[in-house]
Design a protein around this motif. Structure first.
Motif, PDB file in Angstrom:
ATOM      1  N   ASP A  38     -12.520  48.727  15.724  1.00 13.21           N
ATOM      2  CA  ASP A  38     -12.056  50.090  15.453  1.00 13.21           C
ATOM      3  C   ASP A  38     -12.134  50.468  13.979  1.00 13.21           C
ATOM      4  O   ASP A  38     -12.384  51.630  13.658  1.00 13.21           O
ATOM      5  CB  ASP A  38     -10.613  50.260  15.934  1.00 13.21           C
ATOM      6  N   THR A  39     -11.922  49.521  13.081  1.00 13.83           N
ATOM      7  CA  THR A  39     -11.892  49.838  11.652  1.00 13.83           C
ATOM      8  C   THR A  39     -13.183  49.454  10.946  1.00 13.83           C
ATOM      9  O   THR A  39     -13.734  50.248  10.166  1.00 13.83           O
ATOM     10  CB  THR A  39     -10.712  49.112  10.974  1.00 13.83           C
ATOM     11  N   LEU A  40     -13.680  48.262  11.214  1.00 18.96           N
ATOM     12  CA  LEU A  40     -14.920  47.817  10.575  1.00 18.96           C
ATOM     13  C   LEU A  40     -16.156  48.281  11.338  1.00 18.96           C
ATOM     14  O   LEU A  40     -17.279  48.103  10.868  1.00 18.96           O
ATOM     15  CB  LEU A  40     -14.931  46.293  10.444  1.00 18.96           C
ATOM     16  N   HIS A  41     -15.950  48.837  12.534  1.00 26.46           N
ATOM     17  CA  HIS A  41     -17.020  49.426  13.355  1.00 26.46           C
ATOM     18  C   HIS A  41     -18.119  48.419  13.696  1.00 26.46           C
ATOM     19  O   HIS A  41     -19.310  48.740  13.703  1.00 26.46           O
ATOM     20  CB  HIS A  41     -17.625  50.647  12.650  1.00 26.46           C
ATOM     21  N   GLU A  42     -17.696  47.203  13.975  1.00 25.21           N
ATOM     22  CA  GLU A  42     -18.617  46.184  14.465  1.00 25.21           C
ATOM     23  C   GLU A  42     -18.538  46.119  15.987  1.00 25.21           C
ATOM     24  O   GLU A  42     -17.521  46.467  16.585  1.00 25.21           O
ATOM     25  CB  GLU A  42     -18.271  44.810  13.863  1.00 25.21           C
ATOM     26  N   SER A  43     -19.611  45.680  16.609  1.00 25.15           N
ATOM     27  CA  SER A  43     -19.646  45.628  18.072  1.00 25.15           C
ATOM     28  C   SER A  43     -18.744  44.519  18.594  1.00 25.15           C
ATOM     29  O   SER A  43     -18.363  43.603  17.865  1.00 25.15           O
ATOM     30  CB  SER A  43     -21.079  45.396  18.555  1.00 25.15           C
ATOM     31  N   LEU A  44     -18.418  44.608  19.881  1.00 28.25           N
ATOM     32  CA  LEU A  44     -17.610  43.562  20.506  1.00 28.25           C
ATOM     33  C   LEU A  44     -18.349  42.227  20.521  1.00 28.25           C
ATOM     34  O   LEU A  44     -17.728  41.165  20.471  1.00 28.25           O
ATOM     35  CB  LEU A  44     -17.226  43.976  21.926  1.00 28.25           C
ATOM     36  N   THR A  45     -19.683  42.297  20.584  1.00 27.02           N
ATOM     37  CA  THR A  45     -20.473  41.066  20.533  1.00 27.02           C
ATOM     38  C   THR A  45     -20.307  40.381  19.185  1.00 27.02           C
ATOM     39  O   THR A  45     -20.127  39.156  19.101  1.00 27.02           O
ATOM     40  CB  THR A  45     -21.956  41.367  20.783  1.00 27.02           C
ATOM     41  N   VAL A  46     -20.356  41.170  18.110  1.00 20.61           N
ATOM     42  CA  VAL A  46     -20.164  40.611  16.769  1.00 20.61           C
ATOM     43  C   VAL A  46     -18.752  40.046  16.635  1.00 20.61           C
ATOM     44  O   VAL A  46     -18.548  38.949  16.105  1.00 20.61           O
ATOM     45  CB  VAL A  46     -20.416  41.684  15.691  1.00 20.61           C
ATOM     46  N   ALA A  47     -17.751  40.794  17.139  1.00 20.18           N
ATOM     47  CA  ALA A  47     -16.363  40.325  17.076  1.00 20.18           C
ATOM     48  C   ALA A  47     -16.203  39.011  17.839  1.00 20.18           C
ATOM     49  O   ALA A  47     -15.541  38.076  17.366  1.00 20.18           O
ATOM     50  CB  ALA A  47     -15.424  41.385  17.641  1.00 20.18           C
ATOM     51  N   GLY A  48     -16.816  38.926  19.026  1.00 17.17           N
ATOM     52  CA  GLY A  48     -16.745  37.701  19.808  1.00 17.17           C
ATOM     53  C   GLY A  48     -17.425  36.536  19.111  1.00 17.17           C
ATOM     54  O   GLY A  48     -16.946  35.400  19.162  1.00 17.17           O
ATOM     55  N   THR A  49     -18.536  36.823  18.440  1.00 15.11           N
ATOM     56  CA  THR A  49     -19.242  35.771  17.702  1.00 15.11           C
ATOM     57  C   THR A  49     -18.397  35.251  16.541  1.00 15.11           C
ATOM     58  O   THR A  49     -18.339  34.039  16.290  1.00 15.11           O
ATOM     59  CB  THR A  49     -20.586  36.303  17.170  1.00 15.11           C
ATOM     60  N   VAL A  50     -17.728  36.166  15.828  1.00 12.76           N
ATOM     61  CA  VAL A  50     -16.853  35.770  14.722  1.00 12.76           C
ATOM     62  C   VAL A  50     -15.723  34.880  15.233  1.00 12.76           C
ATOM     63  O   VAL A  50     -15.393  33.850  14.631  1.00 12.76           O
ATOM     64  CB  VAL A  50     -16.290  37.006  14.000  1.00 12.76           C
ATOM     65  N   LEU A  51     -15.126  35.264  16.355  1.00 13.18           N
ATOM     66  CA  LEU A  51     -14.047  34.459  16.928  1.00 13.18           C
ATOM     67  C   LEU A  51     -14.544  33.079  17.352  1.00 13.18           C
ATOM     68  O   LEU A  51     -13.839  32.075  17.193  1.00 13.18           O
ATOM     69  CB  LEU A  51     -13.430  35.187  18.121  1.00 13.18           C
ATOM     70  N   PHE A  52     -15.751  33.038  17.886  1.00 15.12           N
ATOM     71  CA  PHE A  52     -16.313  31.752  18.297  1.00 15.12           C
ATOM     72  C   PHE A  52     -16.539  30.845  17.088  1.00 15.12           C
ATOM     73  O   PHE A  52     -16.189  29.656  17.117  1.00 15.12           O
ATOM     74  CB  PHE A  52     -17.637  31.971  19.042  1.00 15.12           C
ATOM     75  N   ILE A  53     -17.110  31.395  16.014  1.00 15.36           N
ATOM     76  CA  ILE A  53     -17.350  30.591  14.812  1.00 15.36           C
ATOM     77  C   ILE A  53     -16.020  30.145  14.200  1.00 15.36           C
ATOM     78  O   ILE A  53     -15.883  29.003  13.743  1.00 15.36           O
ATOM     79  CB  ILE A  53     -18.187  31.382  13.791  1.00 15.36           C
ATOM     80  N   MET A  54     -15.025  31.042  14.193  1.00 16.64           N
ATOM     81  CA  MET A  54     -13.706  30.665  13.677  1.00 16.64           C
ATOM     82  C   MET A  54     -13.125  29.515  14.491  1.00 16.64           C
ATOM     83  O   MET A  54     -12.519  28.583  13.935  1.00 16.64           O
ATOM     84  CB  MET A  54     -12.749  31.851  13.705  1.00 16.64           C
TER      85      MET A  54
END
Length: 393
Positions: A38-54
């Motif tokens: 909502d704020t950084l305007h990244e896709s859910l795929t990108v958000a999911g990838t970030v969570l996976f790497i974290m």
């Protein structure tokens, strides 16, 4: 002037550590996907990838924390781990744009993962209570922290993400001070490390130690348990939305889960003292798995609430005692390593769960996803019980 080492870690210190660590973490994870989308305007795929790497960095932290606990200095490892997480959170207060937000989350995951392993490793060293009682108590602290964090973040988020990170940093600052003051412990030699009288004898029967193969199977079961558990956080909001159940109603389910554990876990602990550990874990995990088959036919909001209550009943009986079981099977010189393994498989399950759930829904449907989730837990449990039976026989 340096502080003299304690002769034993206090259970109260471990509980407060658990509460603070999980309060801080629970301020962080609920906002990640929403903030990135909502704020950084990244896709859910990108958000999911970030969570996976974290999560992968958390796995690395789990491993390093366990190894350093066994082979270096538990006290210095604890201080360094908390410091890494604290530095990342403080930095996020001032730098939470893209891609710095994602990079700092990876650093945070490394420190948090190591700290989680150290929590379990220190808990396993408490000698005044049985290992089973200690880990059941720690589980209460974990869930009380989750209730505090998830409740607070909903209120704080409207003031901005920097405020959320500031409050999270406050928790980690207190945690660092507490670690410095309370966790400088000189553990007794492994030959002298004994839990409360009769602990393994009461809980485990004649199971010998160590049992690395059985520990691996238990950790595999943990992977499937937490992979399935994360479906409640990832695909369930979408599934309930498709059934015209609002997100607000969905969000009320988690306080129910946390409060039931905080209130009910002491009762379960007291009742559980009259039963052996392995049958109680088997009962809890079976009930936990059964709730995913119940989800296949759930269509009304109140059914989801009932299923969560049943899931929590299984969770309270099955999950808190698993680290204690692993501790009872581990070699005395490798307890930190095996607690690290437990946290690694838990983190891997949490990392894979959202991706697995999304792919299963895309390729098949929710019913098949829930059936596969429940079946995988039961199959893993069956393998564990079979191996345990052969070991004890």
């Amino acid at each position: 002037m340096s502080r003299a080492p304690r002769s034993e870690i206090r259970l109260t210190s471990v509980l407060i550590y658990s509460l603070l660590l999980n309060s801080g973490a629970s301020l962080m994870w609920p906002l990640t996907t929403v903030y990135m989308h909502d704020t950084l305007h990244e896709s859910l795929t990108v958000a999911g990838t970030v969570l996976f790497i974290m999560s992968c960095f958390m796995v690395l932290g789990n491993y390093l924390g366990g190894r350093l606990f066994d082979r270096w200095s538990p006290y210095q490892t604890a201080i360094i781990s908390i410091s890494i997480a604290l530095i990342a959170v403080i930095w996020l207060i001032f730098a939470h744009g893209w891609p710095m937000f994602a990079i700092l989350l990876f650093v945070y995951g490394l420190g948090e993962g190591s700290s989680l392993t150290l929590l379990n490793a220190y808990a396993a060293k408490v000698q005044s209570k049985s290992t089973r009682q200690v880990f059941n108590s720690v589980y209460i602290g974990v869930n009380l922290g989750v209730v505090i964090g998830t409740t607070a973040v909903g209120y704080l988020m409207k003031y901005g993400v920097a405020v959320v990170f500031t409050v999270a940093a406050f928790f980690y600052i207190i945690l660092l001070l507490m670690t410095i003051l309370e966790f400088n412990v000189k553990f007794p030699p492994v030959q002298a490390h004994l839990h409360a009288a009769g602990d393994h004898e009461v809980d485990m029967g004649t199971t010998p130690s160590p049992q690395p193969r059985l520990i691996w199977l238990i950790c595999g079961m943990v992977f499937f348990v937490y992979l399935s558990y994360t479906l409640w956080e990832s695909v369930m909001p979408v599934h309930m939305g498709d059934l015209h159940i609002s997100f607000e109603k969905y969000s009320l389910i988690w306080p129910i889960n946390g409060l039931l554990i905080v209130i009910g876990q002491p009762i379960v602990n007291r009742i559980g003292l009259h039963f052996r550990m392995v049958p109680q874990i088997a009962f809890g995990v079976t009930v936990f798995a059964a709730t995913f088959f119940m989800l296949i036919w759930a269509r009304d909001y109140y059914w989801f609430v009932i299923i969560m209550v049943v899931l929590t009943l299984g969770e309270m009986n099955g999950l808190p005692a698993i680290p204690a079981w692993i501790d009872s099977l581990a070699d005395a010189r490798s307890k930190g390593q095996y607690q690290g393994m437990f946290n690694i498989f838990m983190s891997l399950g949490r990392a894979v769960g959202p991706l697995f759930g999304g792919l299963m829904v895309e390729w098949f449907d929710y019913s098949i996803l829930f059936a596969v989730a429940g079946s995988s837990i039961l199959l893993a449990l069956g393998a564990v019980l079979f191996a345990n039976r052969r070991t004890t026989t």
